[in-house]
Scaffold this motif. Sequence first.
Motif, PDB file in Angstrom:
ATOM      1  N   SER A 263       0.829  -1.205   0.000  1.00 50.85           N
ATOM      2  CA  SER A 263       0.000   0.000   0.000  1.00 50.85           C
ATOM      3  C   SER A 263       0.864   1.256   0.000  1.00 50.85           C
ATOM      4  CB  SER A 263      -0.895   0.031   1.242  1.00 50.85           C
ATOM      5  OG  SER A 263      -1.785  -1.053   1.273  1.00 50.85           O
TER       6      SER A 263
ATOM      7  N   ARG B 148      -9.722  -1.039  -4.721  1.00 50.72           N
ATOM      8  CA  ARG B 148      -8.339  -1.018  -4.228  1.00 50.72           C
ATOM      9  C   ARG B 148      -7.887   0.394  -3.856  1.00 50.72           C
ATOM     10  NH1 ARG B 148      -4.252  -2.299  -7.495  1.00 50.72           N
ATOM     11  NH2 ARG B 148      -5.288  -1.623  -9.410  1.00 50.72           N
TER      12      ARG B 148
ATOM     13  N   SER C 116      -3.434  -3.101  -2.176  1.00 51.12           N
ATOM     14  CA  SER C 116      -3.327  -4.253  -3.088  1.00 51.12           C
ATOM     15  C   SER C 116      -2.685  -3.854  -4.404  1.00 51.12           C
ATOM     16  CB  SER C 116      -4.723  -4.857  -3.336  1.00 51.12           C
ATOM     17  OG  SER C 116      -5.322  -5.245  -2.127  1.00 51.12           O
TER      18      SER C 116
END
Length: 120
Positions: free
Chosen positions: A17, A67, A85
């Motif tokens: 991330s 995401r 992700s």
Amino acid sequence: QVQLAESGGGLVQPGGSLRLSCAASGSSACSIKHMAWYRQAPGKHREVVGTIIRNGRTNYVDSVKGRFTISRDNAWNTVFLQMNSLKPEDTAVYYCNGNIFSLTTTGDYWGQGTQVTVSS
């Protein structure tokens, strides 16, 4: 004079991330009316990643839905792009583009861009 300053890019492994920030500043107090995040990968056109408008509504390109999340601070001085992700295909230079207003001016401005590299 208004500026958008980006920060938060870097190198991350797939599945990781990053959180990008785009902060508006100027000679007088300024605020973000609406903003878009773009990205440009090597050899590709710049594409919009997502947008946020004054009522807080957001929209995203299909490839990042679920995401990526765009949010902002309470003062509408800074907009964030939370990227989870992450995939290698997310590698690009990310830019913010916002409509900024202050007591003395209003207009569209670009950030300087920040590199995001997703690689193991």
